[in-house]
Design an enzyme around this catalytic site. Structure first.
Site, mmCIF file in Angstrom:
data_model
loop_
_atom_site.group_PDB
_atom_site.id
_atom_site.type_symbol
_atom_site.label_atom_id
_atom_site.label_comp_id
_atom_site.label_asym_id
_atom_site.label_seq_id
_atom_site.Cartn_x
_atom_site.Cartn_y
_atom_site.Cartn_z
ATOM 1 N N TYR A 297 0.853 -1.203 0.000
ATOM 2 C CA TYR A 297 0.000 0.000 0.000
ATOM 3 C C TYR A 297 0.879 1.240 0.000
ATOM 4 C CZ TYR A 297 -4.333 2.544 1.093
ATOM 5 O OH TYR A 297 -5.434 3.360 1.052
ATOM 6 N N TYR A 341 -5.868 5.280 -7.065
ATOM 7 C CA TYR A 341 -6.055 5.186 -5.614
ATOM 8 C C TYR A 341 -7.455 4.662 -5.356
ATOM 9 C CZ TYR A 341 -6.433 6.651 -0.714
ATOM 10 O OH TYR A 341 -6.600 6.678 0.650
#
Length: 388
Positions: A297, A341
């Site tokens: 991430y 995102y």
């Protein structure tokens, strides 16, 4: 304290379908429509229909509730529906929830989804706005008066301490940004397709909050992503090779707050991801050397370095050199810095593609992929493996 033994979930469920909308800055349609498009695409990828679905999992931040998505997607009765908290930290936990439901017999086919107009609608990068009072918001109340108003400002505190402790400069973060954008440049689905960057361009990008530059911060994206989970046995009879959920874990650290855990003894690591790492390694019976691809991430580049260190791929303060050496294929879709995102859900989809052999940046013979969710908050992770 966290558990100290392997759990029994590993190997009992698999991802059999992935689907997404396009990734854009202005989708031109509702978040519900994005969610439904992604869910239907994932079911089609799996060779399943809405009638096969009896479970849905999403994030607490999602504006499209499970029941509404079920109605809009043509899904009938549900025996399981669930939401996971803490923003991007929930990504891998949605798959864990689905696997738990499947393994326990509560549901047979569960779809995890995330959909938002995060660029044309709500701007997550703008930080705290019009937030209702809450117990967890109390921690933010200590920091907002000092000017720490945005996610970048919260991460900058830990990033500055990391650089100071290990004698590094902000250029250390550039290796993550360059790696992500190199992969995104070859990914037609990525927002930054065809647009790699250099270390010099990273260093020349404007400050957002020192030591973070513009190219250290992820995008804001409109789009949707969905993941279909069922039992490993059923998965073998479906259209695509299954991505077996070898291990799944959630983790919160001592003195955990949401992005502002500044009162810990040490700010140079991510204890919440340490909890996840230990459980994933225990359950999978694997070690860092066994991982073929890592999808970490990357809302902010410093936390990618800290994750590599928490998982034991390298020692403390060594992750920048580790990334620079291309010692491990990293974020082969382009990550959230380069592709989109989607609170980490698109990273799970990339892990599945690597195991199928269909990634645009395919790693030869990829058989084990590590995926992580958002850090700085209670988080989660997965190890996905090829069947057999």
């Amino acid at each position: 304290m966290s558990i100290h033994r392997a759990d029994s979930l590993g190997g009992r469920a698999a991802i059999v379908g992935i689907g997404a909308t396009e990734f854009s800055k202005d989708s031109g349609r509702s978040e519900l429509k994005l969610a439904v498009e992604a869910v239907r695409a994932a079911l089609d990828d799996a060779g399943l229909t809405p009638a096969d679905v009896d479970g849905l999992v999403t994030f607490t931040m999602d504006t499209s509730p499970e029941i509404t998505v079920a109605q809009a997607a043509g899904i009938g009765e549900l025996s399981f529906f669930s939401r996971v908290h803490y923003g991007g930290g929930a990504a891998c936990a949605t798959v864990q929830q689905a696997a738990l439901a499947v393994a326990s017999g509560v549901a047979e086919v569960v779809v995890c989804y995330r959909a938002f107009n995060e660029r044309s609608g709500r701007r997550f990068g703008s930080g705290v706005q019009r937030r209702e009072p809450s117990a967890e918001g109390t921690a933010l109340g200590w920091n907002l008066p000092a000017g720490l108003l945005t996610p970048a400002s919260w991460v900058a505190m830990a990033a500055q301490r990391y650089l100071h402790t290990y004698g590094l400069t902000p250029d250390a973060f550039g290796h993550v940004a360059v790696t992500d954008r190199r992969h995104a440049a070859r990914n037609p689905a990525a927002y930054f397709y065809g647009r790699p960057i250099t270390l010099a361009e990273h260093a020349a990008s404007r400050w957002i909050v020192e030591p973070l530059r513009l190219l250290d911060c992820c995008q804001e994206t409109d789009g949707g992503q969905a993941i279909v989970v069922t039992s490993t046995e059923r998965a073998r009879a479906l259209r695509r090779p299954p991505a077996v959920i070898t291990a799944a874990a959630q983790g919160a650290g001592r003195a955990q707050e949401q992005m502002t855990s500044f009162y810990r003894d040490d700010l140079t690591g991510l204890p919440e991801m340490g909890v996840v790492a230990r459980q994933l390694w225990r359950t999978a019976g694997l070690a860092p050397a066994d991982i073929d691809v890592a999808i970490l991430y990357d809302h902010f580049t410093p936390f990618v370095l800290m994750q590599l260190e928490e998982f034991g791929f390298c020692g403390p303060g060594e992750a920048a050199d580790f990334v620079a050496a291309d010692a491990l294929p990293l974020n082969t879709h382009g990550g959230q810095l380069g592709e989109a995102y989607l609170h980490g859900m698109n990273g799970i989809a990339e892990a599945v593609r690597q195991l199928r052999g269909s990634s645009v940046n395919q790693v030869p013979d990829a058989a084990r992929v590590l995926v992580t969710a958002g850090t700085g908050v209670p988080t989660s992770g997965l190890i996905l493996g090829a069947d057999g």
